[in-house]
Design an enzyme around this catalytic site. Structure first.
Site, PDB file in Angstrom:
ATOM      1  N   ASP A   1      42.783  44.407  27.425  1.00 58.94           N
ATOM      2  CA  ASP A   1      42.883  44.106  28.844  1.00 58.94           C
ATOM      3  C   ASP A   1      41.617  44.645  29.505  1.00 58.94           C
ATOM      4  OD1 ASP A   1      43.399  43.937  31.540  1.00 58.94           O
ATOM      5  OD2 ASP A   1      45.432  44.722  31.419  1.00 58.94           O
ATOM      6  N   VAL A   2      40.714  43.764  29.891  1.00 58.78           N
ATOM      7  CA  VAL A   2      39.412  44.208  30.395  1.00 58.78           C
ATOM      8  C   VAL A   2      39.501  44.881  31.754  1.00 58.78           C
ATOM      9  CG1 VAL A   2      38.140  42.486  29.060  1.00 58.78           C
ATOM     10  CG2 VAL A   2      38.849  41.945  31.419  1.00 58.78           C
TER      11      VAL A   2
ATOM     12  N   ASN B   1      34.314  36.219  30.875  1.00 54.79           N
ATOM     13  CA  ASN B   1      35.037  35.044  31.343  1.00 54.79           C
ATOM     14  C   ASN B   1      36.440  35.348  31.840  1.00 54.79           C
ATOM     15  OD1 ASN B   1      35.902  32.049  31.317  1.00 54.79           O
ATOM     16  ND2 ASN B   1      37.289  32.988  29.854  1.00 54.79           N
TER      17      ASN B   1
ATOM     18  N   SER C   1      32.062  31.246  39.847  1.00 57.26           N
ATOM     19  CA  SER C   1      32.765  30.061  40.325  1.00 57.26           C
ATOM     20  C   SER C   1      32.012  29.500  41.518  1.00 57.26           C
ATOM     21  CB  SER C   1      34.188  30.445  40.747  1.00 57.26           C
ATOM     22  OG  SER C   1      34.847  29.373  41.392  1.00 57.26           O
TER      23      SER C   1
ATOM     24  N   SER D   1      33.573  29.125  43.927  1.00 53.50           N
ATOM     25  CA  SER D   1      34.255  29.979  44.898  1.00 53.50           C
ATOM     26  C   SER D   1      33.525  31.294  45.120  1.00 53.50           C
ATOM     27  CB  SER D   1      35.695  30.252  44.439  1.00 53.50           C
ATOM     28  OG  SER D   1      36.423  29.050  44.339  1.00 53.50           O
TER      29      SER D   1
ATOM     30  N   TYR E   1      40.242  35.654  45.859  1.00 54.04           N
ATOM     31  CA  TYR E   1      39.446  35.112  44.754  1.00 54.04           C
ATOM     32  C   TYR E   1      37.990  34.951  45.171  1.00 54.04           C
ATOM     33  CZ  TYR E   1      38.350  31.949  40.819  1.00 54.04           C
ATOM     34  OH  TYR E   1      37.815  31.361  39.694  1.00 54.04           O
TER      35      TYR E   1
ATOM     36  N   LYS F   1      34.826  36.674  43.194  1.00 55.74           N
ATOM     37  CA  LYS F   1      33.771  35.866  42.595  1.00 55.74           C
ATOM     38  C   LYS F   1      32.460  35.998  43.356  1.00 55.74           C
ATOM     39  CE  LYS F   1      35.960  34.155  39.067  1.00 55.74           C
ATOM     40  NZ  LYS F   1      35.575  34.538  37.681  1.00 55.74           N
TER      41      LYS F   1
END
Length: 256
Positions: free
Chosen positions: A63-64, A90, A141, A143, A154, A158
């Protein structure tokens, strides 16, 4: 496709169990790399690994969003393959909702995975990447380049990845490490399946995207591989839209 660009190279891909991460892992493997598949779901990672050369593949569940897991990931890659040449950050999640609708848990979930995970893995890997004169490719993204309706959490995560990419590239360019990001638009994956199944929504996307479709993971993976390769040896600090022409628009609707 040049199937030898990454021969003997070691590539870590986080979030490798599906979507863009799976596409990237398969692309690097096809080009000769030793690939470390990292993610939270063992079954998904093993499904991808079944199609790859076992001698050149390592599955590592982690789990990063936890720094200790990021350190363990890097240590496992070095223990197995002796070096790290490419890190593809990613792994990501995307809860939605306005600031007065989405929860505090949603905020912390997005930030811990989409931003902290990029930072943790990059920090843990950087000395090995300096030794190898390697590269980082972050998956940001569109985004992270502009705002969305109902996705402010989000967008914040990003957007931070986008500028972190630039700053990291500046700090480590003279160490021989390149840092870039891809900025995809809507891409087919488990994460976006609800959107892909909404025909009314997809009609709006097709209207706005000049190439007229959502991206496939392979579309993004090809650009990730380019940025990681020697073909991009003088490219660093770039946040590259891979969006079918979406960002070419000034936002106005079609006139005909």
């Amino acid at each position: 496709m040049d199937t030898s660009r990454f021969t003997s190279k070691v590539v870590i891909v986080t979030g490798a169990g599906s979507g863009i991460g799976e596409g990237a892992a398969r692309r690097f493997a096809a080009e000769g790399a030793n690939v470390v598949l990292a993610g939270r779901t063992q079954e998904k990672l093993e499904r991808v690994a079944r199609d790859l050369d076992a001698e050149r593949t390592l599955v590592h569940r982690c789990d990063v969003s936890r720094y200790a897991d990021a350190e363990d990931l890097i240590a496992a890659a070095v223990a197995r393959f002796g070096r790290i040449d490419v890190l593809v950050n990613n792994a990501g999640v995307a809860p939605t909702g306005r600031i007065d609708e989405a929860s505090l848990d949603d905020w912390h979930t997005i930030m811990s995975t989409d931003l902290d995970g990029v930072f943790y893995c990059s920090r843990a890997a950087i000395r090995h990447l300096i030794e190898a004169k390697g590269s980082i490719v972050n998956v940001s993204s569109v985004s992270g380049l502009g705002g969305d309706w109902g996705m402010s959490f989000y967008n914040a995560a990003k957007g931070a990845v986008t500028n972190f990419t630039r700053a990291l590239a500046m700090d480590h360019g003279r160490d021989g490490v390149r840092v870039n990001a891809v900025c995809p638009s809507l891409t087919a994956s488990d994460l976006t399946q609800d959107m892909l199944d909404n025909e009314q929504l997809m009609a709006k996307f097709r209207e706005r995207i000049p190439l007229g479709r959502a991206a496939q993971p392979d579309d993004i993976a090809a650009v990730i591989a380019f940025l990681a390769s020697d073909d991009a040896r003088f490219v660093t600090g770039v946040n590259l839209p891979v969006d079918g022409g979406l960002s070419a628009s000034n936002g106005q609707p079609p006139q005909a």
